[in-house]
Design a protein around this motif. Structure first.
Motif, PDB file in Angstrom:
ATOM      1  N   SER A  90      -8.809   3.519  -3.945  1.00 17.88           N
ATOM      2  CA  SER A  90      -8.057   4.628  -3.352  1.00 17.88           C
ATOM      3  C   SER A  90      -8.218   5.931  -4.136  1.00 17.88           C
ATOM      4  N   SER A 138       0.795  -1.228   0.000  1.00 20.19           N
ATOM      5  CA  SER A 138       0.000   0.000   0.000  1.00 20.19           C
ATOM      6  C   SER A 138       0.832   1.285   0.000  1.00 20.19           C
ATOM      7  N   TYR A 163       1.411   1.878  -7.964  1.00 19.85           N
ATOM      8  CA  TYR A 163       0.365   1.535  -6.991  1.00 19.85           C
ATOM      9  C   TYR A 163      -1.001   2.008  -7.486  1.00 19.85           C
ATOM     10  N   VAL A 221       3.253   9.542   5.852  1.00 21.37           N
ATOM     11  CA  VAL A 221       3.752  10.832   6.335  1.00 21.37           C
ATOM     12  C   VAL A 221       3.147  11.266   7.671  1.00 21.37           C
ATOM     13  N   GLU A 252       4.189  13.042  -8.534  1.00 22.04           N
ATOM     14  CA  GLU A 252       3.490  13.339  -7.278  1.00 22.04           C
ATOM     15  C   GLU A 252       1.996  13.546  -7.535  1.00 22.04           C
ATOM     16  N   LYS A 301       4.685   9.193  10.438  1.00 28.14           N
ATOM     17  CA  LYS A 301       6.112   9.523  10.513  1.00 28.14           C
ATOM     18  C   LYS A 301       6.274  10.828  11.305  1.00 28.14           C
ATOM     19  N   ARG A 317       8.885  11.929  -4.887  1.00 32.84           N
ATOM     20  CA  ARG A 317       8.462  10.825  -5.751  1.00 32.84           C
ATOM     21  C   ARG A 317       8.671  11.181  -7.222  1.00 32.84           C
TER      22      ARG A 317
HETATM   23  P1  GDR Z   1      -0.150   8.647   0.153  1.00 30.85           P
HETATM   24  O1  GDR Z   1       0.376   8.707   1.656  1.00 30.85           O
HETATM   25  O2  GDR Z   1       0.942   8.607  -0.838  1.00 30.85           O
HETATM   26  O3  GDR Z   1      -1.164   9.744   0.017  1.00 30.85           O
HETATM   27  O4  GDR Z   1      -0.861   7.210   0.108  1.00 30.85           O
HETATM   28  P2  GDR Z   1       1.776   9.123   2.273  1.00 30.85           P
HETATM   29  O5  GDR Z   1       1.504   9.423   3.700  1.00 30.85           O
HETATM   30  O6  GDR Z   1       2.838   8.146   1.948  1.00 30.85           O
HETATM   31  O7  GDR Z   1       2.128  10.500   1.489  1.00 30.85           O
HETATM   32  C1  GDR Z   1       1.293  11.642   1.584  1.00 30.85           C
HETATM   33  C2  GDR Z   1       2.019  12.830   0.999  1.00 30.85           C
HETATM   34  O8  GDR Z   1       3.112  13.184   1.858  1.00 30.85           O
HETATM   35  C3  GDR Z   1       4.261  13.446   1.061  1.00 30.85           C
HETATM   36  N1  GDR Z   1       5.479  13.243   1.852  1.00 30.85           N
HETATM   37  C4  GDR Z   1       5.906  12.085   2.372  1.00 30.85           C
HETATM   38  N2  GDR Z   1       5.357  10.849   2.349  1.00 30.85           N
HETATM   39  C5  GDR Z   1       6.024   9.852   3.004  1.00 30.85           C
HETATM   40  N3  GDR Z   1       5.470   8.628   3.031  1.00 30.85           N
HETATM   41  N4  GDR Z   1       7.227  10.070   3.631  1.00 30.85           N
HETATM   42  C6  GDR Z   1       7.815  11.301   3.653  1.00 30.85           C
HETATM   43  O9  GDR Z   1       8.890  11.458   4.220  1.00 30.85           O
HETATM   44  C7  GDR Z   1       7.123  12.359   3.001  1.00 30.85           C
HETATM   45  N5  GDR Z   1       7.387  13.680   2.855  1.00 30.85           N
HETATM   46  C8  GDR Z   1       6.390  14.210   2.156  1.00 30.85           C
HETATM   47  C9  GDR Z   1       4.119  12.476  -0.103  1.00 30.85           C
HETATM   48  O10 GDR Z   1       4.953  12.881  -1.182  1.00 30.85           O
HETATM   49  C10 GDR Z   1       2.631  12.579  -0.383  1.00 30.85           C
HETATM   50  O11 GDR Z   1       2.366  13.653  -1.215  1.00 30.85           O
HETATM   51  C11 GDR Z   1      -1.684   6.767   1.185  1.00 30.85           C
HETATM   52  C12 GDR Z   1      -1.565   5.243   1.248  1.00 30.85           C
HETATM   53  O12 GDR Z   1      -2.237   4.791   2.408  1.00 30.85           O
HETATM   54  C13 GDR Z   1      -2.197   4.598   0.035  1.00 30.85           C
HETATM   55  O13 GDR Z   1      -2.238   3.177   0.214  1.00 30.85           O
HETATM   56  C14 GDR Z   1      -3.628   5.125  -0.107  1.00 30.85           C
HETATM   57  O14 GDR Z   1      -4.229   4.562  -1.251  1.00 30.85           O
HETATM   58  C15 GDR Z   1      -3.621   6.644  -0.201  1.00 30.85           C
HETATM   59  O15 GDR Z   1      -3.021   7.163   0.978  1.00 30.85           O
HETATM   60  C16 GDR Z   1      -5.021   7.212  -0.297  1.00 30.85           C
END
Ligand code: GDR
Ligand code: NDP
Length: 374
Positions: free
Chosen positions: A163, A117, A186, A226, A318, A229, A315
């Motif tokens: 999603s 996911s 994904y 995020v 994005e 985290k 990414r």
């Molecule tokens: P998402 O969730 O991609 O929306 O998918 P994520 O929390 O990974 O990212 C949200 C946004 O935050 C930005 N970002 C970061 N993301 C992560 N993971 N780590 C970082 O350090 C960071 N810094 C900034 C990302 O670029 C992004 O824009 C989630 C998952 O649960 C999927 O399975 C689901 O389908 C969608 O939500 C809806």
């Protein structure tokens, strides 16, 4: 717990209750959940058990126990008439295991929540992501179809975890009629799973629903998404176990809700007369930076003192702006979110401050390195 079987004791499928379909007399319905060990799987299990369901979960083999999120629901199966959750080994990449457990469990409702996911990780392992997220959903649908064909159990209902990522670069507000424009392996795989589900509904008359869920979070959220985290870091910084937090794009906007509210919508979809697809969202969007502001501010910290941008978290493509239009779910299902953005962030920070305090005890006693995160 038995170290060789999933923590259910019904792993062999030989200890099913007396009734023909594996139900004990008091149980209303039987649900089968893939992805039961994940965030949503744990909330859905609590919800369904609370409604009197017998819940069967498919878990995959792991070199470590992977049932932490559902251990509190677990009851030793030797106490069989009290155990309302049972676990079985299977994998979305293994079609035979899916069909076997469907035939054995004979569920009334099937919730397909299993997935690789993580969006960023899907760029690293695209082939695997497609196999589990897209073809895995197809395998499960096909297992349900052939199970129904063989047994005549046509009342079975199927939920597919779709999603908001499927909308990708389509501008907000996104509803059931907005076009999909996926921006990651994904998201493209989730689109395939969505259309497989629609196709099995149209081709075979299967009661199959797509929930198009926008981001939903909780204290049980995986630690590399995020929100979690950030709240993990806030807890650890507050308690003095960490000072920096490395992040990527802070300008992305997400429609963040509480996972506990969203699993209810999944169930509601399967209780309708007609199978259909629904967007589930709070209809409010915030940037990652706004999340930081609220989370750090809540414990009296300034995020600017701790956050460092690391390009490795950017990414290749994005998704900039997600904000759902969930009017159909609100009207037809009668669903609405109970937890708002501020409350969600505070709930997560509160839990992660407590978690960091417990870690601090271990660090101070020399049982854990401060860098180490369990
Ligand atoms: P998402 O969730 O991609 O929306 O998918 P994520 O929390 O990974 O990212 C949200 C946004 O935050 C930005 N970002 C970061 N993301 C992560 N993971 N780590 C970082 O350090 C960071 N810094 C900034 C990302 O670029 C992004 O824009 C989630 C998952 O649960 C999927 O399975 C689901 O389908 C969608 O939500 C809806
Ligand atoms: P998690 O990542 O927390 O959980 C995923 C689950 O899938 C885990 O139980 C995992 O097992 C299991 N799994 C992974 N690969 C396989 C496999 N090959 N075979 C069987 N099981 C597997 O996800 P969430 O709970 O957050 O999300 C649930 C579903 O909803 C997912 O399909 C996700 O893509 C989707 N979704 C999530 C949203 C969100 O904001 N949370 C929004 C929209 C959709 P293990 O514990 O062993 O890793």
């Amino acid at each position: 717990a038995d170290s060789e079987a999933p923590r259910s004791g019904s792993g062999s499928g030989t200890d099913r209750p007396a009734a023909a379909n594996g139900l004990s007399e008091r149980v209303l319905k039987v649900a089968l959940i893939t992805g039961i060990t994940g965030q949503d799987g744990s909330y859905l299990t609590e919800f369904l058990v609370g409604k009197g369901y017998e819940v069967h979960g498919l878990i995959r083999r792991s070199s470590n126990f992977n049932t932490q999120r559902i251990d509190h629901i677990y009851i030793d199966p030797h106490n069989a008439n009290k155990a309302r959750m049972k676990l079985h080994y299977a994998d979305l990449s293994d079609a035979s295991s899916l069909r076997r457990w469907l035939d054995t469990i004979q569920p009334d409702e099937v919730y397909n929540l299993a997935a690789q996911s993580h969006v960023a990780v899907s760029f690293e392992i695209p082939d695997y992501t497609a196999d589990v997220v897209a073809t895995g959903a197809l395998r499960l649908l096909e297992a349900v179809r052939s199970h129904v064909f063989a047994t005549g159990r046509s009342h079975i209902r199927y939920y597919q975890a779709g999603s908001s990522e499927m909308f990708g670069s389509t501008p907000p507000p996104q509803s059931e009629t907005s076009p999909f424009h996926p921006r990651s392996p994904y998201a493209a795989s989730k689109c395939a799973a969505h259309w497989y589900t629609v196709n099995y509904r149209e081709a075979y008359g299967l009661f199959a629903c797509n929930g198009i869920l926008f981001n939903h979070e909780s204290p049980r959220r995986g630690e590399n998404f995020v929100t979690r985290k950030i709240t993990r870091a806030v807890g650890r910084i507050k308690i003095g176990l960490q000072s920096k937090l490395f992040l990527g794009n802070l300008q992305a906007s997400r429609d963040w809700g509480f996972a506990g509210d969203y699993v209810e919508a999944m169930w509601m979809m399967l209780q309708q007369e007609k199978a259909d697809d629904y967007v589930v969202a709070t209809e409010e969007s915030h940037t990652v930076e706004e999340f930081l502001e609220v989370a750090f501010g809540y414990v009296g910290l300034k995020w600017q003192d701790h956050v460092v941008i690391d390009k490795k978290y950017l990414r290749p493509a994005e998704v900039d702006n997600l904000k759902g239009d969930s009017s159909k779910a609100r009207k037809v299902l009668g669903w609405k979110p109970k937890v708002g953005f501020q409350q969600l962030v505070k709930m997560m920070v509160d839990e992660d401050v407590e978690l960091a305090k417990r870690e601090k005890v271990l660090v101070d006693a020399g049982y854990m390195n401060a860098q180490q995160q369990p």
